[in-house]
Scaffold this active site. Structure first.
Site, PDB file in Angstrom:
ATOM      1  N   CYS A  33     -44.704  38.416  62.106  1.00  0.00           N
ATOM      2  CA  CYS A  33     -45.106  38.287  63.506  1.00  0.00           C
ATOM      3  C   CYS A  33     -44.827  36.855  63.993  1.00  0.00           C
ATOM      4  O   CYS A  33     -43.685  36.425  63.984  1.00  0.00           O
ATOM      5  CB  CYS A  33     -46.548  38.716  63.708  1.00  0.00           C
ATOM      6  SG  CYS A  33     -46.935  39.047  65.453  1.00  0.00           S
ATOM      7  N   HIS A  41     -45.870  44.155  61.908  1.00  0.00           N
ATOM      8  CA  HIS A  41     -46.859  43.888  60.853  1.00  0.00           C
ATOM      9  C   HIS A  41     -46.706  44.925  59.734  1.00  0.00           C
ATOM     10  O   HIS A  41     -47.246  46.032  59.850  1.00  0.00           O
ATOM     11  CB  HIS A  41     -48.278  43.975  61.418  1.00  0.00           C
ATOM     12  CG  HIS A  41     -48.650  42.837  62.308  1.00  0.00           C
ATOM     13  ND1 HIS A  41     -49.219  41.675  61.826  1.00  0.00           N
ATOM     14  CD2 HIS A  41     -48.525  42.674  63.643  1.00  0.00           C
ATOM     15  CE1 HIS A  41     -49.439  40.849  62.837  1.00  0.00           C
ATOM     16  NE2 HIS A  41     -49.020  41.428  63.950  1.00  0.00           N
ATOM     17  N   GLU A  97     -48.225  44.926  56.961  1.00  0.00           N
ATOM     18  CA  GLU A  97     -49.551  45.148  56.373  1.00  0.00           C
ATOM     19  C   GLU A  97     -50.373  46.146  57.182  1.00  0.00           C
ATOM     20  O   GLU A  97     -51.409  46.612  56.710  1.00  0.00           O
ATOM     21  CB  GLU A  97     -50.292  43.813  56.233  1.00  0.00           C
ATOM     22  CG  GLU A  97     -50.917  43.259  57.490  1.00  0.00           C
ATOM     23  CD  GLU A  97     -49.947  42.543  58.416  1.00  0.00           C
ATOM     24  OE1 GLU A  97     -50.416  41.904  59.369  1.00  0.00           O
ATOM     25  OE2 GLU A  97     -48.720  42.623  58.189  1.00  0.00           O
TER      26      GLU A  97
END
Length: 224
Positions: A95, A205, A207
């Site tokens: 990001c 992202h 994650e």
């Protein structure tokens, strides 16, 4: 920090050690959990020596470009990233942790110098709806290691109002591998990921991207 191992036939080898760099701007706990799920031995720290000596360094980032750059420099993260890359040691940005790798960021008319690992400017998204928040597909280039094993319609989670719309780095040396650039579209196409030697990064992202994000992180860890 909890040590883990991965099985390779009859042998057991230590998992790759990954540091999530904690400079005050990033979802470090989410990144830690996702990397551990992908098989890494993870530590969240801003300790200079630990970050320098890890197999991989992950640099998260949320918020404003200028604030992230200020926090990174205060933690000597700019120096760590530069020294690691000079030695061919892997770094991955996520990001705003990707955006600060470019030459500059422009927010509300204010220009801030980035790390200048890649040329180009991070500018406001050119779309009717901003921020770009939610799931989107990407267009990965042939031979991508980052997106290996993922279907073309795999979706990743984005949350951002700024992006790089023009990629200008060219490689004329035939002995050097040209960077692999992945694109996505929200209004206008923008850079969604880059694979450039030891330096990889994603605008989305991983994650927060479920199984697709887990596969992507597993791919990165597999290169360490």
């Amino acid at each position: 920090m909890e040590l883990s191992t991965e099985n390779t036939g009859a042998r057991t080898t230590p998992a790759k050690r990954v540091v999530v760099f904690d400079y005050g701007f990033g979802n470090v706990r989410s990144a830690e959990r996702a990397l551990a799920r992908a098989g890494a031995d993870v530590e969240i720290t801003r300790d200079f020596d630990t970050a320098m000596n890890a197999d991989g360094l992950l640099v998260p980032g949320v918020g404003a470009f200028a604030a992230c750059m200020k926090g990174l420099k205060e933690a000597r993260g700019d120096w760590i990233i530069d020294r690691r890359l000079a030695g061919g040691r892997p770094v991955m940005g996520i990001c705003v942790g990707m955006q600060i790798l470019f030459a500059r960021g422009i927010e509300h008319g204010v220009e801030t110098e980035g790390l200048d690992e890649w040329p180009g400017a991070v500018e406001p998204l050119q779309a009717e709806i901003v921020p770009h928040m939610g799931w989107n597909t990407v267009d990965a280039p042939a031979g991508s290691e980052l997106f290996a094993g993922l279907d073309a319609d795999a979706r990743f989670y984005f949350v951002h109002s700024y992006a790089v719309h023009d990629w200008s780095l060219e490689t004329h040396n035939p002995n050097l591998t040209a960077p692999k650039v992945t694109w996505s579209t929200h209004g206008k196409p923008f850079v969604a990921a880059v694979e450039n030697g030891a330096l990889w990064a994603t605008q989305f992202h991983p994650e927060k991207s479920g199984d697709a994000g887990a596969q992507l992180l597993t791919n990165w860890i597999g290169t360490l």
